[in-house]
Design a protein around this motif. Structure first.
Motif, mmCIF file in Angstrom:
data_model
loop_
_atom_site.group_PDB
_atom_site.id
_atom_site.type_symbol
_atom_site.label_atom_id
_atom_site.label_comp_id
_atom_site.label_asym_id
_atom_site.label_seq_id
_atom_site.Cartn_x
_atom_site.Cartn_y
_atom_site.Cartn_z
ATOM 1 N N ALA A 224 86.571 30.551 -17.346
ATOM 2 C CA ALA A 224 87.692 30.376 -16.000
ATOM 3 C C ALA A 224 86.647 29.641 -15.349
ATOM 4 O O ALA A 224 87.632 27.973 -15.489
ATOM 5 C CB ALA A 224 87.784 31.668 -14.586
ATOM 6 N N VAL A 225 85.991 29.401 -14.856
ATOM 7 C CA VAL A 225 85.359 28.633 -14.232
ATOM 8 C C VAL A 225 84.470 28.053 -15.129
ATOM 9 O O VAL A 225 83.476 28.333 -15.540
ATOM 10 C CB VAL A 225 84.606 28.810 -12.552
ATOM 11 C CG1 VAL A 225 84.155 27.370 -12.060
ATOM 12 C CG2 VAL A 225 85.822 29.537 -11.689
ATOM 13 N N VAL A 226 84.351 26.761 -15.215
ATOM 14 C CA VAL A 226 83.166 25.948 -16.529
ATOM 15 C C VAL A 226 82.446 25.238 -15.021
ATOM 16 O O VAL A 226 82.585 24.446 -15.207
ATOM 17 C CB VAL A 226 83.971 24.870 -17.675
ATOM 18 C CG1 VAL A 226 82.633 24.458 -18.081
ATOM 19 C CG2 VAL A 226 84.980 25.891 -17.899
ATOM 20 N N CYS A 236 76.318 33.280 -10.070
ATOM 21 C CA CYS A 236 76.301 34.179 -9.404
ATOM 22 C C CYS A 236 76.684 34.415 -8.247
ATOM 23 O O CYS A 236 77.457 35.569 -7.540
ATOM 24 C CB CYS A 236 74.497 34.673 -9.109
ATOM 25 S SG CYS A 236 73.965 35.702 -10.643
ATOM 26 N N ALA A 237 76.952 33.170 -7.405
ATOM 27 C CA ALA A 237 77.612 33.411 -5.959
ATOM 28 C C ALA A 237 78.935 33.303 -6.858
ATOM 29 O O ALA A 237 79.525 33.498 -5.311
ATOM 30 C CB ALA A 237 77.296 31.851 -5.768
ATOM 31 N N LEU A 238 79.444 32.877 -7.581
ATOM 32 C CA LEU A 238 81.006 32.674 -7.657
ATOM 33 C C LEU A 238 81.564 33.654 -7.903
ATOM 34 O O LEU A 238 82.502 34.680 -7.792
ATOM 35 C CB LEU A 238 81.262 31.320 -8.973
ATOM 36 C CG LEU A 238 81.041 29.761 -8.790
ATOM 37 C CD1 LEU A 238 81.106 29.248 -9.841
ATOM 38 C CD2 LEU A 238 81.508 29.385 -7.260
ATOM 39 N N ALA A 239 80.531 34.275 -9.058
ATOM 40 C CA ALA A 239 81.388 35.677 -8.764
ATOM 41 C C ALA A 239 81.088 36.795 -7.969
ATOM 42 O O ALA A 239 81.906 37.542 -8.295
ATOM 43 C CB ALA A 239 79.853 36.474 -10.647
ATOM 44 N N SER A 240 79.907 36.430 -7.130
ATOM 45 C CA SER A 240 80.067 37.550 -5.849
ATOM 46 C C SER A 240 81.730 36.808 -5.185
ATOM 47 O O SER A 240 81.613 38.152 -4.584
ATOM 48 C CB SER A 240 78.790 36.763 -4.734
ATOM 49 O OG SER A 240 79.027 37.450 -3.678
ATOM 50 N N GLY A 242 84.099 36.426 -6.060
ATOM 51 C CA GLY A 242 85.493 36.580 -6.693
ATOM 52 C C GLY A 242 86.436 36.025 -7.572
ATOM 53 O O GLY A 242 87.092 36.109 -7.954
ATOM 54 N N LEU A 243 85.960 34.722 -7.624
ATOM 55 C CA LEU A 243 86.585 34.161 -8.995
ATOM 56 C C LEU A 243 85.896 34.079 -10.532
ATOM 57 O O LEU A 243 86.484 33.702 -11.259
ATOM 58 C CB LEU A 243 85.769 32.462 -8.475
ATOM 59 C CG LEU A 243 86.001 32.082 -7.285
ATOM 60 C CD1 LEU A 243 84.992 30.501 -7.029
ATOM 61 C CD2 LEU A 243 87.237 31.808 -6.985
ATOM 62 N N GLY A 244 85.396 35.021 -10.514
ATOM 63 C CA GLY A 244 85.178 35.497 -12.062
ATOM 64 C C GLY A 244 84.784 36.494 -12.381
ATOM 65 O O GLY A 244 83.761 37.309 -11.004
#
Length: 308
Positions: A224-226, A236-240, A242-244
């Motif tokens: 998803a986000v590369v 971890c911030a992007l996962a937190s 909800g971006l993937g």
């Protein structure tokens, strides 16, 4: 008299919550660690651990012995420091290389203990994204370096002048936004459960992680986000947010600065091994002393996924 190696094994199991996880952190196989624990139980003349389907727990006798074992192991570390002082470790310079997560979470306690024992040794720390730290040791730019490898991955041979000592083996775990359905279970999530999930990926420009992400892709996880950085904090911030979802080392998940959901994966063969590398002909007392401190710090690094 109790063997300190076996005492350290019992402490590791008490902190990891299972023989398998403790063995991975200590660089043993689970059967080998079980043998050490069995010998310790024979020495103690009583049962120290009770195995169950989720791991192992200490008996009352085990709890008592672990409390004493921690004191013994700390005293042995202190003795090593004091002996180094008697050997004339009262000056000079020690140059250390590290990668970011170890430099933030694991190196500082060892360096703090070293500084207390040997305040006259000048310390310097440089950051190297693995495997650059290995080359820095081989070239003489630093005296020792923390580095890592991933599984699955093709093995990378070390230069002949360098030796590596395994400090910690940790699983890679799933991190998600808090409350995400995939992090809700307490059992291990099969990799096939990631099928169709957007994966926050750093692999395109990070050869050491390509094997891991190839395994995730084979299970159906879709990039998803590369990312263009090997740093895990943003992942971890992007996962937190909800971006993937992402798969990161357990230590990174435990220390995440943003709230994340965490779950172990099945199989548990996605791993990161942290090692300290040094020159094969090392004779520097300061480097040898810090390596001993690192062994103690990494070997007694506790906590599990539930501590996130």
């Amino acid at each position: 008299m109790y063997d300190p190696t076996r005492l350290a094994a019992l402490v590791a199991v008490s902190e990891a919550g299972s023989i398998t996880r403790a063995a991975e952190r200590l660089g043993y196989t689970a059967p080998a660690l079980s043998q050490q624990l069995a010998k310790l139980e024979r020495e103690a003349g009583t049962v120290l651990l009770v195995r169950h389907h989720r791991g192992a727990r200490l008996t009352a006798a085990g709890e008592l012995l672990v409390a004493r074992a921690r004191r013994v192991l700390d005293e042995l570390d202190r003795a090593r420091h004091e002996l180094a002082q008697l050997s004339g470790l009262s000056g000079g310079r020690l140059r250390i290389g590290t990668f970011p997560s170890a430099g933030i979470h694991l190196l500082p306690p060892a360096l703090s203990a070293f500084r207390r024992a040997h305040p006259d040794v000048e310390l310097s720390v440089a950051e190297f994204e693995p495997p650059a730290g290995v080359s820095a040791v081989a070239d003489g730019a630093v005296d020792l370096a923390l580095t890592h490898t991933y599984e699955p991955a093709d093995p990378e041979p070390l230069p002949r002048s360098v030796r590596a000592e395994v400090l910690l083996v940790e699983e890679l775990v799933l991190v998600t936004a808090p409350g995400h359905a995939l992090s809700a279970g307490t059992d291990r999530l099969p990799l096939t459960g990631l099928a169709g999930q957007p994966l926050i990926s750093m692999a395109p420009h990070h050869p050491r992680r390509r094997g891991v992400e190839a395994a995730l892709a084979a299970a159906g996880a879709a990039p998803a986000v590369v990312m263009e950085t090997p740093g895990y904090a943003v992942v971890c911030a992007l996962a937190s947010a909800g971006l993937g979802v992402a798969v990161v080392p357990e230590m990174v998940a435990r220390m995440a600065s943003t709230p994340v959901g965490v779950r172990r994966l099945e199989p548990s063969t996605l791993r990161r091994t942290i090692s300290v590398v040094h020159r094969a002909e090392e004779t520097d007392a300061a480097a040898g002393t810090l390596r001993a401190l690192l062994r103690g710090a990494f070997g007694r690094t506790g906590g599990g996924v539930g501590a996130v």
